[in-house]
Design a protein around this motif. Structure first.
Motif, mmCIF file in Angstrom:
data_model
loop_
_atom_site.group_PDB
_atom_site.id
_atom_site.type_symbol
_atom_site.label_atom_id
_atom_site.label_comp_id
_atom_site.label_asym_id
_atom_site.label_seq_id
_atom_site.Cartn_x
_atom_site.Cartn_y
_atom_site.Cartn_z
ATOM 1 N N SER A 155 0.859 -1.179 0.000
ATOM 2 C CA SER A 155 0.000 0.000 0.000
ATOM 3 C C SER A 155 0.896 1.230 0.000
ATOM 4 C CB SER A 155 -0.877 -0.037 1.256
ATOM 5 O OG SER A 155 -1.572 1.169 1.419
ATOM 6 N N PHE A 156 0.734 2.085 -1.026
ATOM 7 C CA PHE A 156 1.550 3.287 -1.182
ATOM 8 C C PHE A 156 0.666 4.527 -1.085
ATOM 9 C CE2 PHE A 156 3.759 -0.018 -3.498
ATOM 10 C CZ PHE A 156 5.107 0.237 -3.305
ATOM 11 N N ASP A 157 1.012 5.437 -0.192
ATOM 12 C CA ASP A 157 0.371 6.756 -0.131
ATOM 13 C C ASP A 157 1.421 7.780 -0.555
ATOM 14 O OD1 ASP A 157 -1.954 5.618 0.840
ATOM 15 O OD2 ASP A 157 -1.489 6.049 2.931
ATOM 16 N N PHE A 158 0.962 8.849 -1.203
ATOM 17 C CA PHE A 158 1.873 9.828 -1.793
ATOM 18 C C PHE A 158 1.594 11.229 -1.272
ATOM 19 C CE2 PHE A 158 1.654 6.256 -4.601
ATOM 20 C CZ PHE A 158 2.944 6.104 -5.061
ATOM 21 N N ASP A 159 2.649 12.047 -1.250
ATOM 22 C CA ASP A 159 2.456 13.456 -0.896
ATOM 23 C C ASP A 159 2.070 14.235 -2.153
ATOM 24 O OD1 ASP A 159 4.830 13.916 -2.336
ATOM 25 O OD2 ASP A 159 6.031 14.371 -0.560
ATOM 26 N N ASP A 160 1.934 15.550 -2.018
ATOM 27 C CA ASP A 160 1.506 16.396 -3.146
ATOM 28 C C ASP A 160 2.538 16.455 -4.269
ATOM 29 O OD1 ASP A 160 -0.885 16.927 -1.888
ATOM 30 O OD2 ASP A 160 -0.183 18.806 -0.995
ATOM 31 N N GLU A 161 3.786 16.085 -3.979
ATOM 32 C CA GLU A 161 4.838 16.078 -5.000
ATOM 33 C C GLU A 161 4.961 14.732 -5.698
ATOM 34 O OE1 GLU A 161 8.493 17.454 -3.249
ATOM 35 O OE2 GLU A 161 7.503 19.179 -2.327
ATOM 36 N N GLY A 162 4.109 13.765 -5.326
ATOM 37 C CA GLY A 162 4.152 12.447 -5.943
ATOM 38 C C GLY A 162 5.206 11.526 -5.358
ATOM 39 N N LYS A 163 5.675 11.855 -4.153
ATOM 40 C CA LYS A 163 6.661 11.005 -3.486
ATOM 41 C C LYS A 163 5.963 10.143 -2.430
ATOM 42 C CE LYS A 163 10.708 13.899 -4.159
ATOM 43 N NZ LYS A 163 11.940 14.353 -3.526
ATOM 44 N N ILE A 164 6.535 8.972 -2.183
ATOM 45 C CA ILE A 164 5.963 8.047 -1.203
ATOM 46 C C ILE A 164 6.064 8.672 0.185
ATOM 47 C CG2 ILE A 164 6.140 5.767 -0.134
ATOM 48 C CD1 ILE A 164 7.522 4.884 -2.845
ATOM 49 N N ILE A 165 4.919 8.802 0.843
ATOM 50 C CA ILE A 165 4.877 9.345 2.204
ATOM 51 C C ILE A 165 4.605 8.231 3.219
ATOM 52 C CG2 ILE A 165 2.430 10.017 2.135
ATOM 53 C CD1 ILE A 165 5.087 12.169 3.769
ATOM 54 N N PHE A 166 3.933 7.156 2.760
ATOM 55 C CA PHE A 166 3.615 6.039 3.635
ATOM 56 C C PHE A 166 3.577 4.765 2.804
ATOM 57 C CE2 PHE A 166 0.451 3.643 6.352
ATOM 58 C CZ PHE A 166 1.292 3.487 7.432
ATOM 59 N N LEU A 167 4.369 3.780 3.201
ATOM 60 C CA LEU A 167 4.420 2.491 2.518
ATOM 61 C C LEU A 167 4.189 1.401 3.541
ATOM 62 C CD1 LEU A 167 5.142 0.346 0.353
ATOM 63 C CD2 LEU A 167 7.543 0.847 0.801
ATOM 64 N N GLN A 168 3.250 0.523 3.230
ATOM 65 C CA GLN A 168 3.021 -0.657 4.048
ATOM 66 C C GLN A 168 3.208 -1.877 3.157
ATOM 67 O OE1 GLN A 168 -0.471 -0.136 6.947
ATOM 68 N NE2 GLN A 168 -1.040 1.074 5.157
ATOM 69 N N TYR A 169 3.879 -2.896 3.676
ATOM 70 C CA TYR A 169 4.022 -4.123 2.903
ATOM 71 C C TYR A 169 3.673 -5.311 3.786
ATOM 72 C CZ TYR A 169 8.662 -4.346 5.121
ATOM 73 O OH TYR A 169 9.692 -4.358 6.027
ATOM 74 N N TYR A 170 2.963 -6.247 3.162
ATOM 75 C CA TYR A 170 2.496 -7.428 3.875
ATOM 76 C C TYR A 170 2.874 -8.669 3.088
ATOM 77 C CZ TYR A 170 -0.380 -3.903 6.132
ATOM 78 O OH TYR A 170 -0.805 -2.788 6.788
ATOM 79 N N GLY A 171 3.618 -9.525 3.718
ATOM 80 C CA GLY A 171 4.031 -10.794 3.133
ATOM 81 C C GLY A 171 4.876 -11.509 4.175
ATOM 82 N N ASP A 172 4.993 -12.804 4.070
ATOM 83 C CA ASP A 172 5.705 -13.568 5.099
ATOM 84 C C ASP A 172 7.196 -13.670 4.777
ATOM 85 O OD1 ASP A 172 6.376 -15.116 7.235
ATOM 86 O OD2 ASP A 172 4.911 -16.695 6.835
ATOM 87 N N PHE A 173 7.865 -12.519 4.840
ATOM 88 C CA PHE A 173 9.309 -12.488 4.605
ATOM 89 C C PHE A 173 10.064 -13.340 5.619
ATOM 90 C CE2 PHE A 173 8.688 -8.517 2.125
ATOM 91 C CZ PHE A 173 9.451 -8.841 1.023
ATOM 92 N N THR A 174 9.616 -13.337 6.857
ATOM 93 C CA THR A 174 10.311 -14.085 7.913
ATOM 94 C C THR A 174 10.413 -15.558 7.546
ATOM 95 O OG1 THR A 174 9.462 -12.520 9.543
ATOM 96 C CG2 THR A 174 10.359 -14.589 10.383
#
Length: 182
Positions: A155-174
């Motif tokens: 899940s990527f949220d962006f600021d007004d300049e089009g840059k990533i402001i919040f990134l969430q990632y879900y997967g069983d990396f462990t």
């Protein structure tokens, strides 16, 4: 029960239905299909399309182990993941270190095409230009070529300049890392 069927009754019923119908067309509310600002929707769709391109570019850079963090991330960005034992949230500097540690040991590739979906504002439930994405990621232990593929959701949220402001990632990396390191 006695039925009342007079021309006056039918006439009043028809007038009521017509007034309700036209009243709904001119009312600006969330449940009204016809109302809404088409230009605003077009603008959000354009922002979403631009942000999708940014996500694709970012994911390619990740797999190529060559991310320009200043290009992709806001300096106020927060990253949250699901790797066991990792911090609850990271800033960009933490993310750089985590990536460098992973890239020393593993190679990554992603299923194509990436399944990108529009995100919505949690309060208004309206499309907000954010990007949600389902895909499979293949992780390869570089020392022996052993690989595993796991499903992911980002899940990527962006600021007004089009840059990533919040990134969430879900997967069983462990589990993926543990299975490769056995």
């Amino acid at each position: 029960m006695k039925k009342i069927e007079t021309p006056l009754t039918w006439g009043l019923a028809i007038i009521l239905m017509i007034s309700l119908f036209f009243g709904n067309l001119t009312t600006n509310n969330d449940s009204n299909i016809i109302s809404g600002d088409i230009n605003s929707n077009d603008k959000i769709s354009d922002i979403f399309d631009k942000n999708c391109k940014t996500v694709i570019e970012y994911e390619k850079a990740f797999c190529n182990e060559d991310i320009d963090y200043e290009k992709f991330y806001s300096d106020k960005a927060i990253i949250k993941g699901t790797t066991l034992g990792s911090k609850d949230s990271m800033n960009v500097a933490d993310r750089k270190v985590a990536h460098q540690e992973m890239w020393q040991k593993y190679d990554f590739s992603m299923s194509q095409p990436l399944n990108q979906l529009p995100g919505v504002n949690p309060e208004t439930k309206k499309m907000d230009g954010s990007v949600r994405m389902y895909f499979d990621i293949t992780i390869t232990l570089t020392e022996n070529g052993k690989s595993i593929t796991i499903p992911m959701y980002n899940s990527f949220d962006f600021d007004d300049e089009g840059k990533i402001i919040f990134l969430q990632y879900y997967g069983d990396f462990t589990s993926a890392f543990l299975s490769l390191d056995e």
